[in-house]
Scaffold this motif. Sequence first.
Motif, short mmCIF file in Angstrom:
data_model
loop_
_atom_site.label_atom_id
_atom_site.label_comp_id
_atom_site.label_asym_id
_atom_site.label_seq_id
_atom_site.Cartn_x
_atom_site.Cartn_y
_atom_site.Cartn_z
N PRO A 33 0.93 -1.37 -0.02
CA PRO A 33 -0.04 0.18 0.12
C PRO A 33 0.96 1.17 0.28
CG PRO A 33 -0.25 -1.01 2.31
CD PRO A 33 0.81 -1.66 0.78
N CYS A 34 0.06 2.54 -0.39
CA CYS A 34 0.62 3.90 -0.58
C CYS A 34 -0.33 4.45 -0.98
CB CYS A 34 2.02 3.69 -1.46
SG CYS A 34 2.68 5.09 -1.83
N ASN A 90 -4.42 7.19 -4.26
CA ASN A 90 -3.92 5.14 -3.95
C ASN A 90 -2.93 5.17 -5.51
OD1 ASN A 90 -3.65 2.83 -3.21
ND2 ASN A 90 -5.55 2.77 -3.03
N SER A 92 -1.33 2.51 -5.12
CA SER A 92 -0.73 0.81 -3.90
C SER A 92 -0.43 -0.13 -5.85
CB SER A 92 -1.29 0.47 -3.34
OG SER A 92 -1.71 0.74 -2.36
#
Length: 205
Positions: A33-34, A90, A92
């Motif tokens: 995730p990021c 997002n 990710s």
Amino acid sequence: PGLHVFAIAFALEVSVGKTNTVMALNNSNVLLPCTFTTCIGFQDLVFTWYFNSTEMIYHGKIKSKASEPVLVGRNPRVEFVGSTTGKDNNISIVLKNVEFSDAGKYTCHVKNPKEKSAQHNATIFLTVVQKMVETDNTVTLIIVGVVGGLIGLLILFMLIKRVVLFIIKKTQDGKKECLVSSSGNDNTENGLAGSKAEQKAPPKA
């Protein structure tokens, strides 16, 4: 001016969530995730994922908030699963068919030209295991039970102590009342000085 530049330089933030560690089974897929935030928006933003700081595994570019990321380059086993047109920015990725050699440090790096090319990154650590091990909470439950029992005994002891002290106090108060009453009766019956018997007038002849 110096303070203004300082504020803009730190407007860009990158996060990998509440924890920076991920565990995955061998031969499975794992989400890395990021997300990023920016106070003044972004334009031609560039983001890159690195493995162990040097190997680039995903490289993307986002024109504006109204558009989704455009792929620039990636590892064949990496898939982009984020979105930047929604509420969260997002970025990710999913790493497919994880191997033991994939364990290590993954860095999500973001650069925003609109913020005078401000840069920020966040790191997540991946551990690859053969099988997931269930956590044994037996020891924890025993410790909690013992501590709870000790606290219960302490409370019980304090209650018993208070009851005993209350009984002792009542008993002592009762004895004092008996002593005062007995002392008053003795004085009256024996005609001691200060008693009612001594205060009677002598009989007339």
